[in-house]
Write an enzyme that holds these catalytic residues in place. Sequence first.
Site, PDB file in Angstrom:
ATOM      1  N   GLU A 500       0.792  -1.232   0.000  1.00 35.70           N
ATOM      2  CA  GLU A 500       0.000   0.000   0.000  1.00 35.70           C
ATOM      3  C   GLU A 500       0.827   1.285   0.000  1.00 35.70           C
ATOM      4  O   GLU A 500       0.645   2.140   0.880  1.00 35.70           O
ATOM      5  CB  GLU A 500      -0.972   0.010   1.183  1.00 35.70           C
ATOM      6  CG  GLU A 500      -2.054  -1.055   1.104  1.00 35.70           C
ATOM      7  CD  GLU A 500      -3.078  -0.947   2.209  1.00 35.70           C
ATOM      8  OE1 GLU A 500      -2.854  -0.181   3.179  1.00 35.70           O
ATOM      9  OE2 GLU A 500      -4.114  -1.628   2.129  1.00 35.70           O
ATOM     10  N   GLU A 604      -6.461  -7.896  -0.059  1.00 33.43           N
ATOM     11  CA  GLU A 604      -7.143  -7.686   1.218  1.00 33.43           C
ATOM     12  C   GLU A 604      -8.611  -7.380   0.969  1.00 33.43           C
ATOM     13  O   GLU A 604      -8.951  -6.609   0.074  1.00 33.43           O
ATOM     14  CB  GLU A 604      -6.515  -6.525   2.006  1.00 33.43           C
ATOM     15  CG  GLU A 604      -5.094  -6.736   2.464  1.00 33.43           C
ATOM     16  CD  GLU A 604      -4.583  -5.568   3.308  1.00 33.43           C
ATOM     17  OE1 GLU A 604      -5.430  -4.800   3.818  1.00 33.43           O
ATOM     18  OE2 GLU A 604      -3.358  -5.426   3.443  1.00 33.43           O
TER      19      GLU A 604
END
Length: 736
Positions: A500, A604
């Site tokens: 991320e 995710e």
Amino acid sequence: MAGPHNRDARLDRERVHRSHHRPREGGAARRDTRGTPEKQASRDVQDSRRDTEALDRRERREKRVSRDIPGRSPRQKPRSPERRRRIDPSSFTSSERSSNPLSFDSLAKLDAHNEKTSRRTQEQEQLLAPGDKDPGHERQRKEKVASGRVLKDKAKHRRKSDHGKEKRRVVSGPLAEEGNVRTRGGYVAEESGKKRFGRKCWISVLVVVLLLVILIPVGVYASKKNGGGGSGGSVGSSDDGPEPANENLKDVNENDIPAAAKNTYLDPFTWYDTKDFNVTYTPETIGGLPVMGLDSKWDDSTRANQNVPPLDKEWIYGTMPIRGVNVGGWLSIEPFITPSYFKSYKPNQGIIDEYTLTRELGPQKAAKTLERHYSMFIKEEDFKQIQAAGFDHVRIPFSYWAVTTYPGDPYVPKISWRYLLRAIEYCRKYGLRVNLDLHGLPGSQNGWNHSGRLGAIGWLNGTDGALNAQRSLDIHLQMSTFFAQPRYKNVITIYGLANEPKMIALPTAAVLEWESKAAAIVRKSGMQQYLVVGDGFLGLSKWKGQLSDVQNVMLDVHQYTIFNKNQINFPHQKKIQYACQGWTDQMKESVNVATGFGPTICGEWSQADTDCALYLNNLNTGSRWEGTLPTDDPTTSVTTPRCPPDSGTCSCDKANADPSSYSEEYKQWLMMYAEAQMASFEAGWGWFYWTWATESATQWSWKAGMAAGILPKKTWQRDFNCTANVPDFKDLPENY
């Protein structure tokens, strides 16, 4: 029966006893205030009557308890006066003498009683177990009779009761004349048979009762309050389980550890947990990283389940969907996954992430605390259960301090590296392929707490941005050199470069350039596994044609409706429809190189439909759901409730309730929402659920959700796949 002679002697003894043991008032001895001879005579008559009555009672008691004395018949007559030893009254000390003169005859009678009592006690002791007596009889036994009490040899036989009084082994004869016999449950008066507790006993009982009345409700309230976040209890708590036995250290000689290695990472006697580690000392490193703990042999013949190939056979990505799970919050601490590490701190202490937590604990305590967490939170049993649930891949997030730390870092260095290596071996054992995920980079690549430090981005940004970018490349050089070993070829199939990176706040070109450099380093080290880059929250459509010069790269997108203030307020039906249509369309577009990047996975996702879980949005903050999340950025600040429109008051109370309180319709919705997302992400190359275990957030834990009946028992066994119509769930309140 007692004869006149004995009766007179005992009356004399009663008077001696009374003169020796006059009651005290106010802690001081009473003065003799008998007054005139006439009053004195009257008192003597009264005393004589009382003495006679008391003696009658004592004789009756003695008759009853004398039956308990071994070797003596209840009818046995007292010894004759000729056998009694007389003592010189001058032998009494001043403390033993009465305040009134005693006749020589009275003293002789008292001495006779002393001798009688002494012999009786000796007869009793001869019948005691050998271990109850002084074996050599070398210590002189001192006995003293005062109101019928025998004081045993303190050095050998003293016992303390709860009230500080002496416990005596014999409860018959002279001891029984005290009128109290120790039984279970308290003291029983010989005459009445009723229990009598002292004043201190009753005070102690009242104190205990009051404490229980206060502490039990407080404990229950605290337990309920701390269990917030959607809990079904402590699922996978960091402190669960017994202490490691470390049996394998018995086969190692501590002297075989070189002096230079003692009390270092290479000293297994300093490890909290040695289970399934090779504890034979070796200084060998690869890429500067220790191999200590690994076995020299491995077996890749295991498969995760009947639907997938064993590890030593090729997995055909793009054809076989990935069905994986994260083990988040383990090697990289995340407050909402393990809130127990943060609850005890006050807001003004600023303990909000792993950086501030380890800084607060200090090096030694932090190392001890976190290694216990590494050992307890995720164990071999978890990987076994992951396999049993139908997963075939595991994503393992870890941070750069598993490899090294830098000046000023408070993080615990290198210990998590050992547990990372053991986790990979557990995955191998159960046929699970591994996605290595570098979750936290030097300087923080996104400024979020799960990168290690909440706040400013110091990677490719700020004063040390370039330095931290180079440090990150150096870490990849070490790791890729290590994992290029043949033993990892089949079990590690996916290798992440950076989790991320916040590309909406960083220069896109700088991030892409860094990723190209990192990929080149990994390839040069010999790793040919798939590499993973994050979409950086740019959106999948922005990645068409990017990194086209790098082979075998997957694009990783993380999909959550709850972190988008314009999606969290979707009604139940629309959330499922959005997963089936919106996310599915995005996946299909992205995996097609004609319209998107190419290989795309969802690294995710969760079934949570609110952002109410404790600490999910950081410590000491609110939620979008309730409209209590103000920020400095107007694009992310939420100060009005974002639960579905016209649904009433938005509250996190029911969202954080124990799953046992969920209605059947809500359970049905949660299951369908999860199954819709699985179907959507399998339109790409597959998915990894976030996460396997949490301490309290059920809707973020596959382990807890499966136990609660809101997630499938097997990843491939589903009732909904987005081909059927989505119910309107009109009877299910939108705000719980």
